[in-house]
Design an enzyme around this catalytic site. Structure first.
Site, PDB file in Angstrom:
ATOM      1  N   ASN A  12       0.865  -1.185   0.000  1.00  0.00           N
ATOM      2  CA  ASN A  12       0.000   0.000   0.000  1.00  0.00           C
ATOM      3  C   ASN A  12       0.897   1.230   0.000  1.00  0.00           C
ATOM      4  OD1 ASN A  12      -1.817   2.032   0.494  1.00  0.00           O
ATOM      5  ND2 ASN A  12      -2.277   1.418   2.607  1.00  0.00           N
ATOM      6  N   LYS A  14       0.102   4.240  -0.385  1.00  0.00           N
ATOM      7  CA  LYS A  14      -0.572   5.435   0.157  1.00  0.00           C
ATOM      8  C   LYS A  14      -0.359   6.637  -0.786  1.00  0.00           C
ATOM      9  CE  LYS A  14       0.149   3.525   4.709  1.00  0.00           C
ATOM     10  NZ  LYS A  14      -0.058   3.706   6.126  1.00  0.00           N
ATOM     11  N   HIS A  98      -9.615   1.085   4.809  1.00  0.00           N
ATOM     12  CA  HIS A  98      -8.343   1.288   5.515  1.00  0.00           C
ATOM     13  C   HIS A  98      -8.585   2.236   6.692  1.00  0.00           C
ATOM     14  CE1 HIS A  98      -4.240   2.547   6.369  1.00  0.00           C
ATOM     15  NE2 HIS A  98      -3.851   1.444   5.728  1.00  0.00           N
ATOM     16  N   GLU A 100      -7.022   4.668   7.745  1.00  0.00           N
ATOM     17  CA  GLU A 100      -6.844   6.095   7.421  1.00  0.00           C
ATOM     18  C   GLU A 100      -8.088   6.656   6.744  1.00  0.00           C
ATOM     19  OE1 GLU A 100      -3.114   5.598   5.374  1.00  0.00           O
ATOM     20  OE2 GLU A 100      -2.155   5.086   7.269  1.00  0.00           O
ATOM     21  N   GLU A 170      -5.516  -5.013  10.659  1.00  0.00           N
ATOM     22  CA  GLU A 170      -4.513  -3.979  10.864  1.00  0.00           C
ATOM     23  C   GLU A 170      -4.819  -3.228  12.152  1.00  0.00           C
ATOM     24  OE1 GLU A 170      -2.594  -2.840   6.876  1.00  0.00           O
ATOM     25  OE2 GLU A 170      -4.316  -1.546   7.149  1.00  0.00           O
ATOM     26  N   GLY A 176       2.240   2.241  10.756  1.00  0.00           N
ATOM     27  CA  GLY A 176       3.193   3.336  10.580  1.00  0.00           C
ATOM     28  C   GLY A 176       3.868   3.781  11.868  1.00  0.00           C
ATOM     29  N   SER A 216       3.206  -2.181  10.456  1.00  0.00           N
ATOM     30  CA  SER A 216       4.658  -2.214  10.645  1.00  0.00           C
ATOM     31  C   SER A 216       5.268  -3.589  10.375  1.00  0.00           C
ATOM     32  CB  SER A 216       5.026  -1.716  12.044  1.00  0.00           C
ATOM     33  OG  SER A 216       4.599  -0.370  12.216  1.00  0.00           O
TER      34      SER A 216
HETATM   35  C1  PEP Z   1      -0.902   0.118   6.056  1.00  0.00           C
HETATM   36  O1  PEP Z   1      -1.030   1.323   5.914  1.00  0.00           O
HETATM   37  O2  PEP Z   1      -1.754  -0.646   5.555  1.00  0.00           O
HETATM   38  C2  PEP Z   1       0.244  -0.370   6.817  1.00  0.00           C
HETATM   39  C3  PEP Z   1       0.233  -1.595   7.258  1.00  0.00           C
HETATM   40  O3  PEP Z   1       1.266   0.531   7.009  1.00  0.00           O
HETATM   41  P1  PEP Z   1       2.689   0.222   7.750  1.00  0.00           P
HETATM   42  O4  PEP Z   1       3.206  -1.083   7.162  1.00  0.00           O
HETATM   43  O5  PEP Z   1       3.545   1.380   7.391  1.00  0.00           O
HETATM   44  O6  PEP Z   1       2.399   0.101   9.200  1.00  0.00           O
END
Ligand code: PEP
Length: 257
Positions: A12, A14, A98, A100, A170, A176, A216
């Site tokens: 992803n 973003k 997601h 976000e 998630e 992040g 992460s």
């Molecule tokens: C994501 O935004 O779906 C995600 C898992 O980000 P990160 O790997 O940076 O935590």
């Protein structure tokens, strides 16, 4: 049981990478990956890079995904993109719900559900994201939150189309932030999600649906996560923006599948 589900690693990106930068990154990933067939690899660049990345990966096994879509097929929805528009750019997947989008764009479970149904109707595979915030985890509400997100988000999905679903667990506090759920914490929620899928679609259909971990995930922690019986891959944010770390994750997924 796990090997009936092909591992999936999705990047992803973003709101990172212009279309020319996206081509550079996809070129490097494509070169390092070669003809990967054991693991499904999906790149989700920004909308503006979908067409150029689609052209680049057309001869490879890399698949393309979008990061969002609108549930309506067309109409007066300024700034939005439909499932058909994504299909025409050779997208096979779309990330929906997601955290976000939930947090900054106030997307509700009901709205995400409309998108899931519209994506499936257009033969796009939705990667449906669920997960609790830190406050919800600390209040002991993880199970309740994920249950609501799954049940409301997948409302009306038929057993026949359920095999095209991908779920991404998630935990919001891990996205992040560099904090990852321990493999045991993640497996516990993945197991609960599979159980919820079994209640809705039956055991056999539920055993075919891939549940990714996101938050992460990086080469240093992926092996222990991907070893868990209900973790079928990863939705990768930060580590997908570097070709080497992303491809390392694909390699780890291949070893663990
Ligand atoms: C994501 O935004 O779906 C995600 C898992 O980000 P990160 O790997 O940076 O935590």
């Amino acid at each position: 049981m796990k090997n009936i589900r092909r591992s999936l690693i999705a990047g992803n990106w973003k709101m990172h990478r212009t279309s020319s930068e996206a081509v550079d990154l996809a070129t490097e990933i494509n070169h390092l990956i070669g003809q990967e067939t054991d693991v499904h690899v999906v790149l989700c660049p920004p909308f503006t890079a979908l067409e150029s990345v689609a052209r680049l990966v057309s001869d490879s096994n890399i698949m393309l995904g979008a990061q969002n879509m609108h549930p309506q097929p067309e109409g007066a929805f300024t700034g939005e993109i439909s499932a058909l528009m994504l299909r025409q750019l050779f997208c096979s997947f779309v990330i929906l719900g997601h955290s976000e989008r939930r947090q900054y764009f106030h997307e509700s479970d009901a709205f995400i559900n409309e998108k899931v149904l519209a994506a499936l109707k257009s033969s796009l595979k939705p990667i449906v994201c669920v997960g609790e915030t830190l406050e919800e985890r600390e209040a002991g509400d993880t199970g309740k939150v994920v249950k609501r997100q799954i049940q409301e988000g997948l409302n009306g999905v038929s057993k026949q189309t359920s095999e095209h679903l991908v779920i991404a667990y998630e935990p919001v506090w891990a996205i992040g932030t560099g904090k990852t759920a321990t493999p045991e914490m993640a497996q516990e929620v993945h197991g609960q999600i599979r159980e919820l899928l079994a209640q809705q679609f039956g055991n056999s259909a539920a055993s075919r649906i891939r549940i990714l971990y996101g938050g992460s995930m990086k080469p240093g922690n992926a092996a222990d996560l991907l070893e868990q019986p209900d973790i079928d891959g990863g939705l990768i944010g930060g580590a997908s923006l570097q070709a080497r770390s992303f491809v390392e994750l694909v390699e780890i997924a291949r070893e663990k599948s």
